[in-house]
Design an enzyme around this catalytic site. Structure first.
Site, PDB file in Angstrom:
ATOM      1  N   HIS A  77       1.094  -1.178   0.184  1.00  0.00           N
ATOM      2  CA  HIS A  77       0.496  -0.091  -0.285  1.00  0.00           C
ATOM      3  C   HIS A  77       0.600   1.211  -0.749  1.00  0.00           C
ATOM      4  CE1 HIS A  77      -2.846  -2.778   1.725  1.00  0.00           C
ATOM      5  NE2 HIS A  77      -3.763  -2.996   0.824  1.00  0.00           N
ATOM      6  N   GLU A  96       1.444   3.820   2.804  1.00  0.00           N
ATOM      7  CA  GLU A  96       2.765   3.525   3.965  1.00  0.00           C
ATOM      8  C   GLU A  96       4.465   3.279   3.801  1.00  0.00           C
ATOM      9  OE1 GLU A  96      -1.232  -0.371   5.022  1.00  0.00           O
ATOM     10  OE2 GLU A  96       1.396  -0.502   4.384  1.00  0.00           O
ATOM     11  N   HIS A 151       3.600  -4.155   7.018  1.00  0.00           N
ATOM     12  CA  HIS A 151       2.099  -2.754   6.655  1.00  0.00           C
ATOM     13  C   HIS A 151       2.861  -1.720   7.790  1.00  0.00           C
ATOM     14  CE1 HIS A 151      -0.209  -4.705   3.342  1.00  0.00           C
ATOM     15  NE2 HIS A 151       0.541  -5.775   3.905  1.00  0.00           N
ATOM     16  N   GLU A 164       2.218  -4.569  11.228  1.00  0.00           N
ATOM     17  CA  GLU A 164       1.815  -3.584  11.040  1.00  0.00           C
ATOM     18  C   GLU A 164       2.863  -2.625  11.921  1.00  0.00           C
ATOM     19  OE1 GLU A 164      -0.261  -2.274   8.941  1.00  0.00           O
ATOM     20  OE2 GLU A 164      -1.751  -4.077   8.649  1.00  0.00           O
TER      21      GLU A 164
END
Length: 332
Positions: A77, A80, A165, A239
């Site tokens: 993404h 990010e 991420h 994350e």
């Protein structure tokens, strides 16, 4: 007319900035290859909708036979931003440790590292959340198909799948469906908690560990779940920082600390799976799983668990049926 000209000038500036960033990544990959030709290879495994190369590093000592491997991807993404920075840091660190001798030398004799610094190249160039083709159009499906095909061709060799991420400070394990449990859930949790503990030691930052339904929200189509169902025994989503204060726009002074703690967590997982591979313990966890497999139990009160028990999420959600899944349904 002036506002229109101003908007056009701003767009051109953003495009030029994005193109520069894309070229920087290509140049950096070439420099790494040039400086480490004995252990670094650059492979192109496809092109994007906008005809940019999809490239990765294969890092490890040459071998006449097949080697087990670790997969890592960053930059799925585009917004990010800390994710591609971490992949660059990771590559730099493992090469430095290899040159310094010690455990990394032995590891690179026995393992290869597949590292994609920026998976969503088009999105990275234009600084959009996802690539300009969108999630559901045929070009987007083509990008996902090239990605999944490359991984599936090597799934027998892959011990571990790490997708990086941001944000939220989480380590997610399969599955996103609250009614499914991975056969090796307990081991995934043990390894993930160990990684979070190592990460906390670096700068004191805490990371939660669990399935997405238990610590975030139910979701479908994650590459983490797909990798585990494909048969890769250890699959995790990182994350990275932060918890929402800055979100995707992480301040510059947090980039290096974030990479340092994430490296510590990733290496904890990699050392674990490497040790398990040497001891022969990985094979038992490597069976591809499907929802109909009796070792994957439902949390429904009308369907008693047939596999290892864990706390079942009480959340409900619409969930894509994995039985009808495929490469084009993978939500990157």
């Amino acid at each position: 007319m002036l506002p229109r000209l101003g908007a056009l000038a701003e767009l051109l500036l953003l495009l030029l900035l994005g193109l520069g960033l894309g070229l920087q990544i290509d140049t950096w990959m070439s420099d790494i290859l040039q400086d480490n030709p004995d252990v670094v290879f650059v492979e192109r495994y496809g092109t994007t909708h906008e005809k940019r190369n999809m490239k990765l590093f294969k890092i490890g000592e040459r071998s006449v036979g097949r080697k087990k491997a670790i997969w890592m991807d960053c930059g799925i993404h585009a917004r990010e931003w800390i994710s591609p920075a971490f992949c660059q840091y990771f590559v730099k660190q493992i090469l430095q440790e290899y040159r310094a001798g010690g455990k990394m030398v032995e590891m690179m004799k026995q393992l290869d590292f597949y590292v994609t610094p920026v998976l969503n190249v088009d999105g990275y160039v234009y600084s959009w959340r996802d690539n300009t083709e969108g999630n559901l159009t045929p070009p987007g499906a083509g990008r996902k198909l090239r990605y999944t095909r490359y991984v599936e061709q090597r799934k027998e060799d892959l011990l571990c799948f790490l997708t990086i991420h941001s944000y939220g400070q989480l380590i997610l394990v399969p599955y996103g469906n609250p009614n499914l449990t991975a056969q090796n859930y307990d081991e995934l949790m043990k390894v993930g908690i160990g990684a979070a503990n190592e990460m906390e030691k670096v700068h004191g930052m805490t990371y939660k560990v669990g399935t997405s339904p238990d610590i975030l929200y139910p979701n479908s189509g994650s590459s983490r779940d797909w990798a585990r169902m494909t048969g890769i025994p250890f699959s995790f989503t990182f994350e990275l920082r932060d918890n929402g204060t800055y979100g995707f726009k992480l301040p510059e002074d947090q980039i290096q600390p974030t990479c340092q703690e994430a490296y510590s967590g990733a290496m904890h997982i990699i050392h674990y799976v490497h040790h398990q591979q040497l001891s022969g313990a990985v094979a038992a966890a490597a069976t591809p799983l499907r929802p109909e497999d009796p070792r994957v139990h439902s949390c429904s009160p009308t369907a008693p668990p047939a596999g290892p028990r864990r706390r079942c999420s009480r959340r409900t959600t619409f969930y894509q049926d994995y039985k009808h899944g495929g490469a084009t349904e993978l939500q990157l």
